[in-house]
Scaffold this active site. Sequence first.
Site, short mmCIF file in Angstrom:
data_model
loop_
_atom_site.label_atom_id
_atom_site.label_comp_id
_atom_site.label_asym_id
_atom_site.label_seq_id
_atom_site.Cartn_x
_atom_site.Cartn_y
_atom_site.Cartn_z
CG HIS A 137 -99.59 -6.46 -91.63
ND1 HIS A 137 -99.58 -7.84 -91.61
CD2 HIS A 137 -99.28 -6.07 -90.37
CE1 HIS A 137 -99.29 -8.26 -90.40
NE2 HIS A 137 -99.09 -7.21 -89.62
CG ASP A 155 -96.70 -0.29 -85.60
OD1 ASP A 155 -96.31 -1.20 -86.33
OD2 ASP A 155 -96.73 -0.36 -84.36
C1 SDX Z 1 -95.82 -4.66 -87.54
O1 SDX Z 1 -95.91 -9.35 -89.11
C2 SDX Z 1 -96.65 -8.82 -88.14
O2 SDX Z 1 -97.64 -9.38 -87.71
C3 SDX Z 1 -96.14 -7.46 -87.63
C4 SDX Z 1 -97.05 -6.71 -86.66
C5 SDX Z 1 -97.20 -7.43 -85.34
O3 SDX Z 1 -98.20 -7.20 -84.65
O4 SDX Z 1 -96.22 -8.14 -84.94
O5 SDX Z 1 -98.34 -6.53 -87.24
C6 SDX Z 1 -96.45 -5.32 -86.34
O6 SDX Z 1 -94.65 -4.84 -87.75
C7 SDX Z 1 -96.71 -3.88 -88.47
C8 SDX Z 1 -95.92 -3.31 -89.71
C9 SDX Z 1 -95.19 -2.04 -89.25
N1 SDX Z 1 -94.30 -1.56 -90.35
C10 SDX Z 1 -94.60 -0.47 -91.04
O7 SDX Z 1 -95.63 0.19 -90.92
C11 SDX Z 1 -93.49 -0.04 -92.02
C12 SDX Z 1 -94.11 0.34 -93.36
N2 SDX Z 1 -94.61 -0.89 -93.99
C13 SDX Z 1 -93.77 -1.59 -94.89
O8 SDX Z 1 -92.42 -1.43 -94.78
C14 SDX Z 1 -94.30 -2.96 -95.31
O9 SDX Z 1 -95.60 -2.78 -95.63
C15 SDX Z 1 -94.14 -4.14 -94.37
C16 SDX Z 1 -92.73 -4.30 -93.92
C17 SDX Z 1 -95.02 -3.98 -93.19
C18 SDX Z 1 -94.56 -5.39 -95.15
O10 SDX Z 1 -93.65 -5.55 -96.16
P1 SDX Z 1 -93.73 -6.77 -97.21
O11 SDX Z 1 -94.88 -7.65 -96.92
O12 SDX Z 1 -92.37 -7.38 -97.30
O13 SDX Z 1 -94.11 -6.06 -98.53
P2 SDX Z 1 -93.07 -5.32 -99.50
O14 SDX Z 1 -92.09 -4.50 -98.72
O15 SDX Z 1 -92.54 -6.35 -100.45
O16 SDX Z 1 -94.05 -4.31 -100.27
C19 SDX Z 1 -94.89 -4.77 -101.36
C20 SDX Z 1 -95.08 -3.53 -102.23
C21 SDX Z 1 -93.75 -2.89 -102.66
O17 SDX Z 1 -94.00 -2.16 -103.85
P3 SDX Z 1 -93.65 -2.93 -105.29
O18 SDX Z 1 -92.26 -3.49 -105.17
O19 SDX Z 1 -94.73 -4.00 -105.43
O20 SDX Z 1 -93.78 -1.82 -106.31
O21 SDX Z 1 -95.77 -2.51 -101.49
C22 SDX Z 1 -94.92 -1.39 -101.31
C23 SDX Z 1 -93.50 -1.85 -101.59
O22 SDX Z 1 -92.69 -0.78 -102.05
N3 SDX Z 1 -95.08 -0.93 -99.93
C24 SDX Z 1 -95.12 0.34 -99.56
C25 SDX Z 1 -95.35 0.30 -98.17
N4 SDX Z 1 -95.43 -0.97 -97.76
C26 SDX Z 1 -95.26 -1.73 -98.85
N5 SDX Z 1 -94.97 1.49 -100.25
C27 SDX Z 1 -95.07 2.64 -99.52
N6 SDX Z 1 -95.30 2.69 -98.19
C28 SDX Z 1 -95.43 1.55 -97.49
N7 SDX Z 1 -95.65 1.58 -96.18
#
Ligand code: SDX
Length: 432
Positions: free
Chosen positions: A310, A367
Amino acid sequence: MSQKKAILKLDDKEFVLDTLVGTEGERAVDVRTLRDTTGYITFDDGYANTGACESKVTFIDGEKGILRYRGYSIEELAEKSTFIETAYLLIYGELPTAEQLKSFKARILDNAQIHEGLRIAISGFPSTAHPMAVLSATLNTLGCYYPELGTNERAHDLAQLDEAATVLISKVRTLAALAHRAKEGQPSVFPKPGNDYCSNFLHLMFAQPHADHVVHPEVARALDLILLLHADHEQNCSTSTVRMVASGGANLFASVSAGVCALWGPLHGGANQAVIEMLEEIHKSGDDGSRFIEAAKQKGSGVRLMGFGHRVYKNYDPRAKIIKAQCDKVLKLLNVNDPLLAIAMRLEEAALNDPYFKQRNLYPNVDFYSGIILKAIGIPTEMFTVIFAIGRMPGWISHWKEIAESPKQKIHRPRQIYMGNTERAYVPMEKR
Ligand code: SDX
């Protein structure tokens, strides 16, 4: 405004910037004068460090896993309130009196019907249409049937907000259910007066022309809790989209329609559908989840542990905790033995003990478990994000209202750093 100042040293000069501090101690450097005084703008790809507005609707402390709607904790609201009461709280800022709640409920429950023209329009979508596409289109179209509620004249539209809010909170259910029934090739049914909000939605979704859909009170309560937990979440992607559209003066129907589009993406609200598809893929492959987790850790694998991570929560999403506790209860009540729950719990256990996830503060978000409950109560997977949109409707309305009420609200128009070609002369065809 805080007394503290920020000193910025640039090009051998010092610039003094004001700072802001919120009621919960959040601090910000006020850069509203930065470009005029320094010639610089800030750069913050994805806005991870940028406050777009001051807001009084919802507070999140991502480090501590705190979520409050208008100051009330999500845990207390989940235990003691209902979705409709919470919707009132978000929109009007205070918990309703008994009389206010009665009138709000009555206006919502009596407003479930939609115009026959819109019902016919929905039947025209192809059966392959994703319900989120139908929902965003029909929410904007709904405004055509209430032109007096969405004139794009801000003071007028704000004065009509009570009516527009109840129309949207009530009819978003009907539009969602009709999208599902049209996809299934089923004739639409009419709402049942006297049913509570969630029972009416489930009736609209599943009733057969010859037989009403009997809703178990506990099932209605589980759905009510899911909607309450999704009701708002401050400046998330879709709510920021609603605020962006509202900032240009657009009406509430157009703004929430844009919010649905933003919510649809798998990184945002579409994650609840992606989680179930991920769990089903793991179940089908016979993997115990370990292979999937390894793939999710590989850069460039294109695999993510959906429902994990998140932008704000660097601790367990408090909503995920509440939903997870509900999973056992609802599955036991419905005597459902879903192997996906065991896989989800195994994935959580493995990920929370894996350095990759721990180092990045990746925890289950709202989720991760919600789809298991929705599946157990019979909601089709493609409708999961639609359920999220129904839940988020009061939040979107609250933020549209906050923009509309703010006299100093400016249109949202970020700057950029241009990285394209510098000026060049036109090249005639024969020289290309
Ligand atoms: C919702 O914003 C809100 O409030 C949203 C929400 C709401 O109520 O409105 O809470 C609802 O959207 C919840 C999130 C649902 N999405 C997912 O579950 C999809 C999986 N999660 C990710 O795609 C990610 O965690 C996000 C999109 C939620 C957040 O992404 P960020 O903050 O942009 O972080 P990032 O993508 O830059 O990740 C940081 C690191 C990366 O690795 P490095 O580059 O540091 O090596 O963490 C890793 C990412 O690769 N990473 C994950 C991961 N989430 C982040 N690696 C594997 N699996 C994951 N789920």
